[in-house]
Design a protein around this motif. Structure first.
Motif, PDB file in Angstrom:
ATOM      1  N   ARG A  76     -81.074  11.937  54.766  1.00 51.04           N
ATOM      2  CA  ARG A  76     -81.875  12.642  53.752  1.00 51.04           C
ATOM      3  C   ARG A  76     -82.336  11.686  52.658  1.00 51.04           C
ATOM      4  NH1 ARG A  76     -77.921  17.893  53.952  1.00 51.04           N
ATOM      5  NH2 ARG A  76     -79.273  19.218  55.229  1.00 51.04           N
ATOM      6  N   THR A  77     -81.494  10.717  52.314  1.00 50.98           N
ATOM      7  CA  THR A  77     -81.876   9.733  51.304  1.00 50.98           C
ATOM      8  C   THR A  77     -83.052   8.899  51.795  1.00 50.98           C
ATOM      9  OG1 THR A  77     -79.621   9.639  50.447  1.00 50.98           O
ATOM     10  CG2 THR A  77     -81.054   7.771  49.952  1.00 50.98           C
ATOM     11  N   LEU A  78     -83.001   8.460  53.046  1.00 49.02           N
ATOM     12  CA  LEU A  78     -84.111   7.688  53.599  1.00 49.02           C
ATOM     13  C   LEU A  78     -85.399   8.511  53.642  1.00 49.02           C
ATOM     14  CD1 LEU A  78     -82.426   5.764  56.569  1.00 49.02           C
ATOM     15  CD2 LEU A  78     -83.004   4.884  54.304  1.00 49.02           C
ATOM     16  N   LEU A  79     -85.280   9.800  53.934  1.00 47.08           N
ATOM     17  CA  LEU A  79     -86.456  10.678  53.979  1.00 47.08           C
ATOM     18  C   LEU A  79     -86.936  11.079  52.590  1.00 47.08           C
ATOM     19  CD1 LEU A  79     -85.517  13.082  56.919  1.00 47.08           C
ATOM     20  CD2 LEU A  79     -87.491  11.546  56.850  1.00 47.08           C
ATOM     21  N   GLN A 102     -88.366  12.242  75.714  1.00 47.75           N
ATOM     22  CA  GLN A 102     -88.448  13.284  76.743  1.00 47.75           C
ATOM     23  C   GLN A 102     -87.051  13.746  77.143  1.00 47.75           C
ATOM     24  OE1 GLN A 102     -90.773  11.716  79.982  1.00 47.75           O
ATOM     25  NE2 GLN A 102     -92.705  11.785  78.848  1.00 47.75           N
ATOM     26  N   ASP A 103     -86.147  12.785  77.352  1.00 47.46           N
ATOM     27  CA  ASP A 103     -84.769  13.158  77.711  1.00 47.46           C
ATOM     28  C   ASP A 103     -84.080  13.905  76.572  1.00 47.46           C
ATOM     29  OD1 ASP A 103     -84.615  12.225  80.334  1.00 47.46           O
ATOM     30  OD2 ASP A 103     -84.105  10.192  79.721  1.00 47.46           O
ATOM     31  N   LEU A 104     -84.261  13.433  75.356  1.00 47.92           N
ATOM     32  CA  LEU A 104     -83.623  14.078  74.211  1.00 47.92           C
ATOM     33  C   LEU A 104     -84.152  15.488  73.988  1.00 47.92           C
ATOM     34  CD1 LEU A 104     -83.559  11.031  71.784  1.00 47.92           C
ATOM     35  CD2 LEU A 104     -81.576  12.110  72.832  1.00 47.92           C
ATOM     36  N   GLU A 105     -85.449  15.681  74.165  1.00 46.30           N
ATOM     37  CA  GLU A 105     -86.024  17.012  73.982  1.00 46.30           C
ATOM     38  C   GLU A 105     -85.531  17.972  75.052  1.00 46.30           C
ATOM     39  OE1 GLU A 105     -90.136  16.048  73.977  1.00 46.30           O
ATOM     40  OE2 GLU A 105     -90.081  15.170  71.951  1.00 46.30           O
ATOM     41  N   PRO A 125     -70.841  18.996  72.397  1.00 48.45           N
ATOM     42  CA  PRO A 125     -70.354  17.754  71.780  1.00 48.45           C
ATOM     43  C   PRO A 125     -71.354  16.612  71.859  1.00 48.45           C
ATOM     44  CG  PRO A 125     -69.228  18.183  73.869  1.00 48.45           C
ATOM     45  CD  PRO A 125     -70.013  19.416  73.545  1.00 48.45           C
ATOM     46  N   GLN A 126     -72.325  16.698  72.779  1.00 48.00           N
ATOM     47  CA  GLN A 126     -73.313  15.623  72.913  1.00 48.00           C
ATOM     48  C   GLN A 126     -74.249  15.523  71.714  1.00 48.00           C
ATOM     49  OE1 GLN A 126     -72.679  17.951  75.232  1.00 48.00           O
ATOM     50  NE2 GLN A 126     -72.334  16.992  77.228  1.00 48.00           N
ATOM     51  N   ARG A 127     -74.238  16.539  70.832  1.00 49.82           N
ATOM     52  CA  ARG A 127     -75.184  16.552  69.711  1.00 49.82           C
ATOM     53  C   ARG A 127     -75.019  15.328  68.803  1.00 49.82           C
ATOM     54  NH1 ARG A 127     -79.400  20.223  70.321  1.00 49.82           N
ATOM     55  NH2 ARG A 127     -78.607  22.042  71.459  1.00 49.82           N
ATOM     56  N   LEU A 128     -73.800  14.897  68.598  1.00 50.72           N
ATOM     57  CA  LEU A 128     -73.575  13.755  67.706  1.00 50.72           C
ATOM     58  C   LEU A 128     -74.148  12.476  68.308  1.00 50.72           C
ATOM     59  CD1 LEU A 128     -72.374  13.000  65.000  1.00 50.72           C
ATOM     60  CD2 LEU A 128     -70.179  12.603  66.129  1.00 50.72           C
ATOM     61  N   GLN A 129     -73.978  12.292  69.602  1.00 55.03           N
ATOM     62  CA  GLN A 129     -74.558  11.114  70.255  1.00 55.03           C
ATOM     63  C   GLN A 129     -76.078  11.195  70.276  1.00 55.03           C
ATOM     64  OE1 GLN A 129     -71.853  11.956  73.642  1.00 55.03           O
ATOM     65  NE2 GLN A 129     -71.594   9.739  73.754  1.00 55.03           N
ATOM     66  N   MET A 130     -76.617  12.402  70.424  1.00 47.50           N
ATOM     67  CA  MET A 130     -78.069  12.557  70.367  1.00 47.50           C
ATOM     68  C   MET A 130     -78.601  12.139  69.003  1.00 47.50           C
ATOM     69  SD  MET A 130     -78.367  16.205  72.379  1.00 47.50           S
ATOM     70  CE  MET A 130     -80.090  16.474  71.936  1.00 47.50           C
ATOM     71  N   ARG A 169     -86.276   8.506  64.184  1.00 42.46           N
ATOM     72  CA  ARG A 169     -86.744   9.892  64.094  1.00 42.46           C
ATOM     73  C   ARG A 169     -85.775  10.672  63.213  1.00 42.46           C
ATOM     74  NH1 ARG A 169     -91.252  11.416  67.242  1.00 42.46           N
ATOM     75  NH2 ARG A 169     -92.098   9.479  68.125  1.00 42.46           N
ATOM     76  N   LEU A 170     -85.907  10.483  61.905  1.00 44.75           N
ATOM     77  CA  LEU A 170     -84.912  11.020  60.986  1.00 44.75           C
ATOM     78  C   LEU A 170     -84.887  12.545  60.918  1.00 44.75           C
ATOM     79  CD1 LEU A 170     -85.134   8.396  58.103  1.00 44.75           C
ATOM     80  CD2 LEU A 170     -83.408   8.603  59.882  1.00 44.75           C
ATOM     81  N   PRO A 171     -86.008  13.261  60.976  1.00 44.12           N
ATOM     82  CA  PRO A 171     -85.916  14.731  60.981  1.00 44.12           C
ATOM     83  C   PRO A 171     -85.098  15.251  62.158  1.00 44.12           C
ATOM     84  CG  PRO A 171     -88.150  14.053  60.445  1.00 44.12           C
ATOM     85  CD  PRO A 171     -87.427  12.819  60.875  1.00 44.12           C
ATOM     86  N   GLU A 172     -85.277  14.635  63.336  1.00 43.83           N
ATOM     87  CA  GLU A 172     -84.500  15.050  64.503  1.00 43.83           C
ATOM     88  C   GLU A 172     -83.024  14.677  64.351  1.00 43.83           C
ATOM     89  OE1 GLU A 172     -87.352  13.473  64.545  1.00 43.83           O
ATOM     90  OE2 GLU A 172     -88.745  14.409  65.956  1.00 43.83           O
ATOM     91  N   VAL A 173     -82.743  13.549  63.675  1.00 46.58           N
ATOM     92  CA  VAL A 173     -81.356  13.191  63.380  1.00 46.58           C
ATOM     93  C   VAL A 173     -80.701  14.308  62.583  1.00 46.58           C
ATOM     94  CG1 VAL A 173     -79.867  11.625  62.069  1.00 46.58           C
ATOM     95  CG2 VAL A 173     -81.740  10.698  63.446  1.00 46.58           C
ATOM     96  N   LEU A 174     -81.393  14.796  61.554  1.00 46.36           N
ATOM     97  CA  LEU A 174     -80.840  15.860  60.720  1.00 46.36           C
ATOM     98  C   LEU A 174     -80.575  17.127  61.523  1.00 46.36           C
ATOM     99  CD1 LEU A 174     -82.917  15.493  57.429  1.00 46.36           C
ATOM    100  CD2 LEU A 174     -80.493  15.001  57.764  1.00 46.36           C
ATOM    101  N   THR A 175     -81.465  17.476  62.420  1.00 47.28           N
ATOM    102  CA  THR A 175     -81.275  18.679  63.241  1.00 47.28           C
ATOM    103  C   THR A 175     -79.999  18.592  64.060  1.00 47.28           C
ATOM    104  OG1 THR A 175     -83.657  19.068  63.383  1.00 47.28           O
ATOM    105  CG2 THR A 175     -82.287  20.102  65.065  1.00 47.28           C
ATOM    106  N   GLN A 176     -79.783  17.455  64.704  1.00 41.56           N
ATOM    107  CA  GLN A 176     -78.594  17.298  65.537  1.00 41.56           C
ATOM    108  C   GLN A 176     -77.317  17.266  64.694  1.00 41.56           C
ATOM    109  OE1 GLN A 176     -78.981  17.756  68.704  1.00 41.56           O
ATOM    110  NE2 GLN A 176     -81.200  17.775  68.375  1.00 41.56           N
ATOM    111  N   LEU A 177     -77.369  16.599  63.550  1.00 45.18           N
ATOM    112  CA  LEU A 177     -76.193  16.563  62.676  1.00 45.18           C
ATOM    113  C   LEU A 177     -75.873  17.954  62.137  1.00 45.18           C
ATOM    114  CD1 LEU A 177     -76.805  13.266  60.646  1.00 45.18           C
ATOM    115  CD2 LEU A 177     -75.355  13.600  62.655  1.00 45.18           C
ATOM    116  N   ASP A 178     -76.895  18.725  61.835  1.00 46.19           N
ATOM    117  CA  ASP A 178     -76.665  20.104  61.387  1.00 46.19           C
ATOM    118  C   ASP A 178     -75.903  20.889  62.448  1.00 46.19           C
ATOM    119  OD1 ASP A 178     -77.971  19.637  59.005  1.00 46.19           O
ATOM    120  OD2 ASP A 178     -79.859  20.585  59.620  1.00 46.19           O
ATOM    121  N   HIS A 179     -76.325  20.757  63.707  1.00 38.95           N
ATOM    122  CA  HIS A 179     -75.638  21.454  64.806  1.00 38.95           C
ATOM    123  C   HIS A 179     -74.172  21.028  64.885  1.00 38.95           C
ATOM    124  CE1 HIS A 179     -78.999  23.582  66.471  1.00 38.95           C
ATOM    125  NE2 HIS A 179     -79.674  22.498  66.831  1.00 38.95           N
TER     126      HIS A 179
END
Length: 565
Positions: free
Chosen positions: A447-450, A387-390, A401-406, A415-425
């Motif tokens: 991506r390898t894990l997914l 909830q906080d992350l969303e 800058p908080q995207r990397l910590q997220m 939650r690997l898909p969400e990890v990718l979204t934040q890393l992309d940002h």
């Protein structure tokens, strides 16, 4: 103070931007993500200009202009900023440098969380400026002149290390560090490796700690301490006196007199040293700080509390932060600082209580929400943290800058898909950052894990290794990617390289065991798998969650993760 960083918030084009106070930086700067967020046009540097730090040149630096700069209740038009540097991972977005700090005299009172710009009149031309000292003794030293920096003079002087003269730069943006050449010149021999040290650019240099017998500046002497040492070559500078020195002193820099006045606050002088005893035993101890006076605000106590926390004086910090929160119960900023202190004191429930109160008072407080997400990140019960992350994902700019910590919290929640979204940002906003290689590796691994977008994963792993080929974990990630692709020999080569760089990577032993099995080396495979399981007993279960366990590769044509998890 945020951690060991002195942070000032300025208004740039109508937005509040937190900047690290950096007396070592000749000019103020914004990082690339901040320039993107503020939609500022970045130009090339003037011909012949370079931006250099202890690890070399920032090859991607530019310059931009802020139409409006808000500072100390006033507003200045058309102020230039350099664009470059790295994400400091504490929410800051650049540096406040000497083009602003040296417009007047500057007082650094970091122990109270304050930097003051002072405009003395002519009567002060020859007066000692340590006005706070009263009848107590203070130190006074002459500053060196540098004709190249008349408009933005550096705080440079001579210190005696083991009796030998070294040129030092007082730098609030760094921790105290001595050059390797200078350390050898003063007889430091017991160098102990501490890892790599970075600066404004993407490069790093080797770092050590070393013992010195005597440090002397302005009549003040510190005996038998350890100092950081790094293999840098920064013009004539032998040593940076960093934020640890500033926290333990109150310092006044007189621009007209070219002199520096300072007094000792107490506590440890250098980050690697032990606390020094106060020279006058009648002075208050660090754990019984004086009242700030009848006009002191909650913010005053909170700032001093944050500074005490930076000096690891948790008892004094808690006393001041409790006072701040009593004076201003709805002060979200004070509650967040106290929450950080509770975390460092290993009191997570008290920290969570403060963060809940901070968000009740100010639901938009991004730091409070991120810290609460970190505290509540339980893979078995992810709902509260999600909830906080969303909410952060909705409310923060994509360049925040908080995207990397997220991304790191999402990874903890699996939650690997969400990890990718934040890393992309983050990667899009920080294309030249010192942490780019590690972040590319993290995205390759996700991506390898997914078992998804493996071509793009390979591009990330290759770029990470191109940027830093000496990190075993990067070769490990590419080795697992090669296993996904059924390229057994290439996978083994990557795992061999990873283990040559770091023999303790259990995942590389496990992966090489799988590769050797597919290449017909049964004995070598068994030895690697047994070594990995001995080092990390849960590795089979961990790998199985993503279709990577050794038993999934038994068939002649089997590939790890042939079924998407």
């Amino acid at each position: 103070m945020k951690g060991t960083r002195a942070v000032a918030t300025l208004g740039i084009n109508g937005q509040d931007i937190p900047l690290i106070v950096d007396s070592g930086a000749f000019y103020s700067s914004l990082n690339h993500a901040a320039a993107q967020q503020l939609k500022m046009k970045v130009r090339s540097l003037p011909w012949g200009m370079e931006v250099n730090g202890i690890a070399g040149r920032d090859e991607h630096a530019g310059v931009t202009t802020a139409e409006r700069l808000s500072l100390m209740g006033g507003e200045l038009p058309n102020i230039d900023f350099l664009v470059g540097g790295n994400d400091d991972h504490n929410g800051t977005m650049g540096l406040l440098g000497r083009n602003i700090l040296s417009v007047a005299d500057t007082e650094y009172d970091l122990a109270h969380g304050v930097v003051r710009l002072m405009f003395p009149n002519e009567d002060c031309a020859k007066s000692p400026m340590a006005y706070w000292a009263g009848e107590a003794p203070f130190s006074e030293i002459e500053l060196l002149r540098n004709d190249r920096e008349k408009k933005t003079p550096a705080i440079e002087t001579i210190a005696l290390i083991n009796g030998k003269r070294l040129r030092v730069l007082l730098d609030t943006g760094a921790r105290t560090v001595m050059s390797l050449k200078a350390a050898k010149s003063v007889g430091v021999t017991d160098l102990k490796p501490t890892g790599r040290v970075g600066g404004v650019g993407q490069g790093t240099v080797a770092g050590w700690s070393g013992a010195i017998e005597r440090f002397e500046l302005g009549g003040e002497v510190v005996h038998n301490v350890r100092l950081s040492v790094a293999d840098f070559d920064l013009r004539e500078i032998d040593m940076l006196l960093g934020v640890d020195f500033f926290l333990s002193h109150r310092i006044y820099v007189s621009k007209k007199q070219r002199r520096m006045y300072f007094t000792y606050n107490g506590g440890q002088v250098f980050a690697l040293s032990k606390p020094e005893p106060k020279p006058d035993s009648t002075e208050a101890s660090a754990n019984s700080l004086p009242e700030l006076g009848s006009e002191a605000t909650a913010a005053s106590y909170a700032r001093r509390g944050a500074a005490s926390m930076a000096r690891k004086d948790f008892k004094a910090a808690l006393a001041d932060l409790d006072r701040a929160c009593e004076m201003e119960p709805q002060g979200a900023d004070h509650l967040v600082i106290r929450a950080e202190l509770h975390q460092r004191m290993r009191q997570p429930q008290l920290a969570l209580k403060d963060l809940n109160a901070a968000l009740a008072a100010k639901p938009t407080h991004a730091e409070a929400r991120l810290r609460r997400a970190m505290l509540r990140a339980d893979p078995g019960k992810p709902e509260a943290a999600l909830q906080d992350l969303e909410e952060l994902d909705r409310s923060l700019p994509s360049q925040a800058p908080q995207r990397l910590q997220m991304a790191q919290v999402f990874e903890r929640l699996q939650r690997l898909p969400e990890v990718l979204t934040q890393l992309d940002h983050w990667i899009a906003a920080n294309p030249h950052d010192l942490a780019l290689a590690g972040t590319l590796n993290q995205r390759c691994w996700a991506r390898t894990l997914l078992n998804s977008e493996l071509k793009r994963a390979l591009e990330d792993c290759n770029r990470a290794i191109d940027l830093d080929s000496e990190q075993g974990s990067y070769h490990d990630s590419r080795g697992w990617l090669r296993l996904r692709q059924g390229e057994w020999r290439k996978a083994q080569a990557d795992f061999d390289r990873a283990l040559s760089l770091d023999s303790k990577i259990a995942w590389s032993k496990y992966g090489r065991g799988i590769a050797r099995s597919k290449l017909g080396d049964g004995n070598g495979s068994q030895a690697d798998l047994e070594a990995a399981r001995k080092q990390r007993p849960s590795i089979d279960a961990e790998a199985a969650r993503h279709g990577l366990a050794a038993e999934t590769t038994e068939g002649a044509d089997a590939r790890p993760g042939s079924t998407t998890p």
